[in-house]
Write a protein that holds these residues in place. Structure first.
Motif, PDB file in Angstrom:
ATOM      1  N   GLY A 122       0.807  -1.217   0.000  1.00  7.85           N
ATOM      2  CA  GLY A 122       0.000   0.000   0.000  1.00  7.85           C
ATOM      3  C   GLY A 122       0.837   1.262   0.000  1.00  7.85           C
ATOM      4  O   GLY A 122       1.996   1.264   0.424  1.00  7.85           O
ATOM      5  N   ILE A 123       0.226   2.323  -0.532  1.00  9.53           N
ATOM      6  CA  ILE A 123       0.830   3.664  -0.466  1.00  9.53           C
ATOM      7  C   ILE A 123      -0.196   4.585   0.176  1.00  9.53           C
ATOM      8  O   ILE A 123      -1.377   4.539  -0.158  1.00  9.53           O
ATOM      9  N   ILE A 124       0.261   5.418   1.099  1.00  8.55           N
ATOM     10  CA  ILE A 124      -0.602   6.433   1.709  1.00  8.55           C
ATOM     11  C   ILE A 124      -0.030   7.808   1.379  1.00  8.55           C
ATOM     12  O   ILE A 124       1.131   8.086   1.688  1.00  8.55           O
ATOM     13  N   PHE A 125      -0.840   8.656   0.775  1.00 11.78           N
ATOM     14  CA  PHE A 125      -0.433  10.041   0.512  1.00 11.78           C
ATOM     15  C   PHE A 125      -1.003  10.935   1.603  1.00 11.78           C
ATOM     16  O   PHE A 125      -2.189  10.813   1.967  1.00 11.78           O
ATOM     17  N   THR A 126      -0.175  11.856   2.109  1.00 10.61           N
ATOM     18  CA  THR A 126      -0.656  12.779   3.139  1.00 10.61           C
ATOM     19  C   THR A 126       0.088  14.118   3.079  1.00 10.61           C
ATOM     20  O   THR A 126       1.016  14.277   2.295  1.00 10.61           O
ATOM     21  N   ALA A 127      -0.370  15.083   3.879  1.00 10.26           N
ATOM     22  CA  ALA A 127       0.132  16.475   3.967  1.00 10.26           C
ATOM     23  C   ALA A 127      -0.318  17.287   2.745  1.00 10.26           C
ATOM     24  O   ALA A 127      -0.944  16.746   1.838  1.00 10.26           O
ATOM     25  N   GLY A 128       0.014  18.584   2.732  1.00 11.08           N
ATOM     26  CA  GLY A 128      -0.536  19.547   1.764  1.00 11.08           C
ATOM     27  C   GLY A 128      -0.600  19.055   0.328  1.00 11.08           C
ATOM     28  O   GLY A 128      -1.669  19.069  -0.296  1.00 11.08           O
ATOM     29  N   ILE A 129       0.517  18.606  -0.223  1.00 14.99           N
ATOM     30  CA  ILE A 129       0.543  18.123  -1.607  1.00 14.99           C
ATOM     31  C   ILE A 129      -0.096  16.733  -1.695  1.00 14.99           C
ATOM     32  O   ILE A 129      -0.932  16.475  -2.572  1.00 14.99           O
ATOM     33  N   GLY A 130       0.273  15.855  -0.784  1.00 14.25           N
ATOM     34  CA  GLY A 130      -0.239  14.477  -0.809  1.00 14.25           C
ATOM     35  C   GLY A 130      -1.744  14.405  -0.692  1.00 14.25           C
ATOM     36  O   GLY A 130      -2.403  13.563  -1.322  1.00 14.25           O
ATOM     37  N   GLU A 131      -2.335  15.297   0.107  1.00 13.59           N
ATOM     38  CA  GLU A 131      -3.785  15.267   0.322  1.00 13.59           C
ATOM     39  C   GLU A 131      -4.556  15.973  -0.784  1.00 13.59           C
ATOM     40  O   GLU A 131      -5.735  15.679  -1.006  1.00 13.59           O
ATOM     41  N   ASN A 132      -3.926  16.968  -1.438  1.00 21.32           N
ATOM     42  CA  ASN A 132      -4.695  17.880  -2.301  1.00 21.32           C
ATOM     43  C   ASN A 132      -4.309  17.909  -3.772  1.00 21.32           C
ATOM     44  O   ASN A 132      -4.975  18.590  -4.548  1.00 21.32           O
ATOM     45  N   ASP A 133      -3.245  17.230  -4.153  1.00 21.64           N
ATOM     46  CA  ASP A 133      -2.735  17.411  -5.507  1.00 21.64           C
ATOM     47  C   ASP A 133      -2.798  16.123  -6.335  1.00 21.64           C
ATOM     48  O   ASP A 133      -1.856  15.319  -6.340  1.00 21.64           O
TER      49      ASP A 133
END
Ligand code: ADP
Ligand code: UVW
Ligand code: MG
Length: 257
Positions: free
Chosen positions: A180-191
């Motif tokens: 699995g990959i988890i995206f987070t923080a400003g860019i990870g959550e919104n881009d």
């Protein structure tokens, strides 16, 4: 007055010795020159939240990508950090808003010995004038780069993605595979553009993105036939600080009575 500190390095403390060792002489490693890792409060929250959202995946091999102004990745196995991209400082690993990420340390030596840079000038260059800002000459802010017509802005975005995928690939090696990959923080959550570009460079690892889910901001953004589940989880470092503080205060009260 009682003061409580929550270390952003704490979550990585259980990393295997091999992942925390720097290839420096013993005299320096014995004095604490090692890889500590950062964004630990964020990864700790992601590990907790993933256990609630997808307990089976949480047991597996997960790459968490904290992409904000500072950017790093963490390789987690069963919710425990086994490797991470930042090291002795928050300068190592991925290219960031204003920080270089990993570069040949020879550049630093050359700037000082051949170019006459002072230590302070080198520090400022590496931490505050490089990364997306330095390469684009436009901004450290990913939104401003997407909005810019300057070809150097596009080049900065391309280098950010390449750097992230390269670092991710190293961590997938440490994990010996990927669930699995988890995206987070400003860019990870919104881009969605950056998420898609990084995932495209990780197709070799079995990552297949669901374009519609990615663009609409769904929680799970991988296709059902993807070998790797890709999720977006908003991070909450402040909640982890509150949790640790509350736990400590309860412990203090327990020992007082
Ligand atoms: N909607 C968005 N689309 C693309 N990038 C975004 C968006 N919102 C925030 N960002 C980017 O996120 C980055 C800041 O991330 P953040 O996690 O807030 O940083 P910090 O490390 O300061 O906490 C900036 O590059 C900003 O452009
Ligand atoms: C550790 C670190 O890089 O923090 P930030 O993302 O807040 O810059
Ligand atoms: Mg942040």
């Amino acid at each position: 007055m009682l003061q409580i500190a929550c270390f952003d390095t704490g979550f990585h403390h259980a990393m295997p010795a091999i992942a925390s060792h720097l290839a420096l002489p013993r005299t320096l490693s014995d004095r604490g020159f090692r890889r500590y890792g950062f964004h630990g409060l964020s990864y700790e929250y992601i590990a907790l939240r993933l256990r609630e959202l997808d307990p089976i995946l949480a047991q597996g091999r997960v790459l968490a990508a904290h992409l904000g102004n500072g950017a790093s990745m963490c390789a987690m196995r069963g919710g425990v950090s086994i490797d991470t991209t930042m090291g002795f400082t928050a300068l190592d690993g991925l290219m960031m808003g204003t920080r270089t990420g990993s570069i040949d340390p020879g550049v630093v030596v050359h700037l000082q010995l051949q170019e006459g840079f002072s230590a302070g000038e080198v520090e400022s260059l590496l931490y505050r004038q490089s990364g997306l800002l330095g390469v684009s000459g436009v901004s450290s802010d990913m939104r401003a780069l997407h909005a810019s017509a300057d070809p150097h802005a596009a080049e900065a975005i391309e280098l950010f993605v390449w750097s992230a995928a390269r670092q991710a690939s190293a961590l997938i090696g440490s994990l010996e595979g990927l669930d699995g990959i988890i995206f987070t923080a400003g860019i990870g959550e919104n881009d969605p553009i950056i998420r898609a570009a990084i995932c495209a460079r990780l197709a070799w690892a079995g990552v297949r993105l669901d374009e519609g889910a990615n663009v609409s901001g769904a929680d799970v953004i991988s296709r059902s036939d993807s070998d790797v589940t890709v999720r977006v989880i908003p991070t909450d470092e402040e909640r982890m600080i509150a949790m640790h503080t509350s736990n400590l205060l309860e412990h203090e009260q327990g020992t007082d009575s």
